[in-house]
Write a protein that holds these residues in place. Structure first.
Motif, mmCIF file in Angstrom:
data_model
loop_
_atom_site.group_PDB
_atom_site.id
_atom_site.type_symbol
_atom_site.label_atom_id
_atom_site.label_comp_id
_atom_site.label_asym_id
_atom_site.label_seq_id
_atom_site.Cartn_x
_atom_site.Cartn_y
_atom_site.Cartn_z
ATOM 1 N N THR A 258 19.192 -77.311 -3.226
ATOM 2 C CA THR A 258 19.691 -78.677 -3.285
ATOM 3 C C THR A 258 18.613 -79.577 -3.888
ATOM 4 O OG1 THR A 258 19.101 -78.743 -0.973
ATOM 5 C CG2 THR A 258 21.420 -78.543 -1.493
ATOM 6 N N PRO A 259 19.013 -80.731 -4.397
ATOM 7 C CA PRO A 259 18.058 -81.563 -5.120
ATOM 8 C C PRO A 259 16.803 -81.872 -4.297
ATOM 9 C CG PRO A 259 20.270 -82.391 -5.396
ATOM 10 C CD PRO A 259 20.357 -81.290 -4.394
ATOM 11 N N VAL A 260 15.711 -82.082 -4.976
ATOM 12 C CA VAL A 260 14.460 -82.480 -4.335
ATOM 13 C C VAL A 260 14.712 -83.754 -3.544
ATOM 14 C CG1 VAL A 260 12.073 -83.173 -4.759
ATOM 15 C CG2 VAL A 260 13.174 -81.525 -6.269
ATOM 16 N N THR A 261 14.224 -83.828 -2.335
ATOM 17 C CA THR A 261 14.538 -84.984 -1.503
ATOM 18 C C THR A 261 13.286 -85.700 -1.030
ATOM 19 O OG1 THR A 261 14.563 -83.597 0.450
ATOM 20 C CG2 THR A 261 16.658 -83.961 -0.667
#
Lengths: 263, 263
Positions: A258-261
């Motif tokens: 999942t996208p970098v958060t």
């Protein structure tokens, strides 16, 4: 797990230490679009071997070789859901191939019905859209794209064990959510069997086409509510409901994808 | 009921014998695109008065007047479901406005989140797509389009009685179909209350954004399965499931509106 932004689908076997070569399109993408160099790490995947980390050993104009390092994800079964649809005009059919990929379709099958206006499809272009969307959405497989055939030819050779949901704008049809939920209650493993969704052309099915479909033992006619949806919208709506209710809607995206958060 | 192919949304009151004028865009469409003349019959509709048959009394460059004849459909309540989304690039945001229209969204609200790349939207263009899709799909209302605002501003003035489904790619979230079906069992009239769906930007939500959303009493985080969907796909999937399970998925298209089926 190391986050890998670029993932490419390759047909070759993937195993520790193996060397894999990309096709010209893949090599061009890494070299000229992403401007990667020797030593860069990407993900490589297919349905047989899962996803592996690959390191670029060498790349030049039209070629790229990678050494396979560790496995990132094991192969895993996916729902077997086909999308059968009447071809529509160019931007919408491209969109449909992309969305079928993202929504986990195992195969898309263009069919000519009586009121199908579009007479030809570009199978290679649709396959490219399907492959790209699989690469972007963390699938381990790619939607296969069939050649277009006439609807009656497809029905003639239809596999009896594959159930077919027909999106019917007119005539008897039960609501999709209610119908699929009932099936799930009766057969909790229904989603592990082969299924397909059929969407008619922009002009709709001919009445006798729809009547002939209704008589087939493997067909369930369903309705998608009171609005008359475009063919592409109907396909995405039906596939979304199928995955959510009978398919893998209960699963979560793999960790590390999942996208970098981090702010 | 006489089949009417062209339907236009008009704000004016519609009642038997009234005369209604179109705006320049509507007049141009009838005169120069469809090449209609005096005496041609079209459908005119809005959410207050339902759909009426209108006959072209006169038309010229930039103007058209119609006389309203009989009512074709009575006004009817529609689900109140908003789509809150982070702006995406041009072709995908246009697509989203079209699909929100077809899927019966009452309003779309663009919001800027931390990782939203797109900084501006063209509200008029989105409204035009939403209106056109309502006209094509037999709705009696048109999706309203709000100006873009920051997510925290929107949350500050959020109406407490409107439940918000947040599509969460990471962290805790329950499957959409299971969650909405449970709500329906507990509250059979849940779909008649106000709802909204929130979709993050292509880069995903920031972790603290998602954590802050989770703490809001009206928020339900949901998952859309194991594939990481593009923002536009996620929006269509979530809206399709909502309409199918809680919304008007049990209704059928109005009679006389589905495509001609005579061979």
């Amino acid at each position: 797990m190391e986050r890998v932004v670029t993932r490419l689908y390759v047909k070759d076997s993937l195993s520790q230490g193996a060397t894999v070569g990309l096709d010209a399109a893949g090599a061009h993408y890494l070299r000229s679009v992403l401007r990667l160099n020797t030593g860069a790490r990407i993900g490589l995947f297919n349905e047989k071997d899962g996803e592996w980390l690959g390191v670029i050993e060498g790349l030049g104009k039209g070629w790229c070789s990678l050494q396979i390092q560790e496995q990132r994800r094991k192969p895993a079964p996916e729902p077997d859901i086909w999308l059968v649809f009447a071809p529509i005009k160019r931007s919408r059919i491209d969109f449909l191939a992309e969305k079928a990929g993202e929504l986990g379709c195992s195969r898309i099958l263009p069919v000519f019905t009586r009121y199908t206006d579009v007479k030809r499809i570009n199978r290679d272009r649709l396959a490219a859209h399907a492959k790209e969307s699989a690469e972007q959405c963390e699938r381990l497989s790619v939607t296969e794209v069939d050649d277009a055939v006439a609807l009656d030819k497809l029905i003639d050779k239809w596999p009896d064990d594959r159930r077919l949901i027909v999106c019917a704008e007119f005539g008897d049809a039960r609501p999709i959510a209610e119908t699929l939920t009932e099936i799930l209650v009766k057969e909790p493993d229904a989603g592990q069997r082969p299924w397909a969704v059929l969407i008619g052309p922009e002009g709709g099915f001919a009445e006798e086409e729809l009547e002939a479909l209704r008589r087939l033992p493997y067909v369930t006619p369903i309705g998608l509510g009171p609005r008359v949806l475009r063919a592409d919208t109907a396909a995405v709506a039906a596939l979304s409901c199928w995955q959510a209710i009978l398919g893998d809607g209960g699963m979560r995206p793999p960790k590390g994808t999942t996208p970098v958060t981090v702010a």
